[in-house]
Scaffold this motif. Sequence first.
Motif, PDB file in Angstrom:
ATOM      1  N   GLN A  35      41.705  55.072  80.775  1.00  0.00           N
ATOM      2  CA  GLN A  35      41.856  56.184  79.836  1.00  0.00           C
ATOM      3  C   GLN A  35      40.791  56.122  78.748  1.00  0.00           C
ATOM      4  O   GLN A  35      40.273  57.145  78.321  1.00  0.00           O
ATOM      5  N   THR A  54      42.152  50.970  77.554  1.00  0.00           N
ATOM      6  CA  THR A  54      43.486  51.530  77.716  1.00  0.00           C
ATOM      7  C   THR A  54      43.556  52.044  79.140  1.00  0.00           C
ATOM      8  O   THR A  54      42.667  52.776  79.589  1.00  0.00           O
ATOM      9  N   PRO A  62      50.087  54.938  78.539  1.00  0.00           N
ATOM     10  CA  PRO A  62      48.946  54.074  78.224  1.00  0.00           C
ATOM     11  C   PRO A  62      49.388  52.623  78.030  1.00  0.00           C
ATOM     12  O   PRO A  62      50.415  52.361  77.398  1.00  0.00           O
TER      13      PRO A  62
END
Length: 144
Positions: A35, A54, A62
Motif C-alpha cells: 500500500q 504498509t 493495512p
Amino acid sequence: MAHAENDLTINRSPEDVFAFLADGLNNAAWRSGIQSIALKTGTPGAVGAIYAQTLSGPGGRPITGDYEITAADPGRRLDFQVVAGPARPAGTYHLSEATGGTTVRFSLDLEPKGLMKVVGPMIARTMRAEVDQLGTLKRVLESA
C-alpha cells in the motif's frame, strides 16, 4: 517452519536485477500487496537500510511490514528481515547468471511462535503468494 520459494530467469543482468530489488521503493511496482513504502533509515540497498511498508492484510486492512536489509552482495544476493508487523519472515534473493539473463530465487522463511502457530497455514499461503510474484518482477524488469 514455514517456507516458500520460487525461481525464474529474467532477461536482465544480475547487476540490474540486484539494483532494482535493493531499492525497496521499487517493491510497489511488482508486489501487489504494497500500500505504501518509504526508506525509513540508512542508504537505499545497503545493509542496515530499513524500509517502512504498509501491506494489505486480511480483508484489505493495512498492516505494518517494515524490513531491514541484512546482507547485500551486489549481483549475487540480497537478504532481509521483517522487523515490524504480525509476521516477521526472513527473505533472500539469490541471483545467478543464466543464458541471456539472471536466475532469481526468492525464498521466505518464518518460524511461527505462540499464537502464530495457529494461523500457520494462512501465513504459508501468504508467503507462497509473495514468492509467486516473481513473474510480475520479470514483466516489470523486461519491459523497462
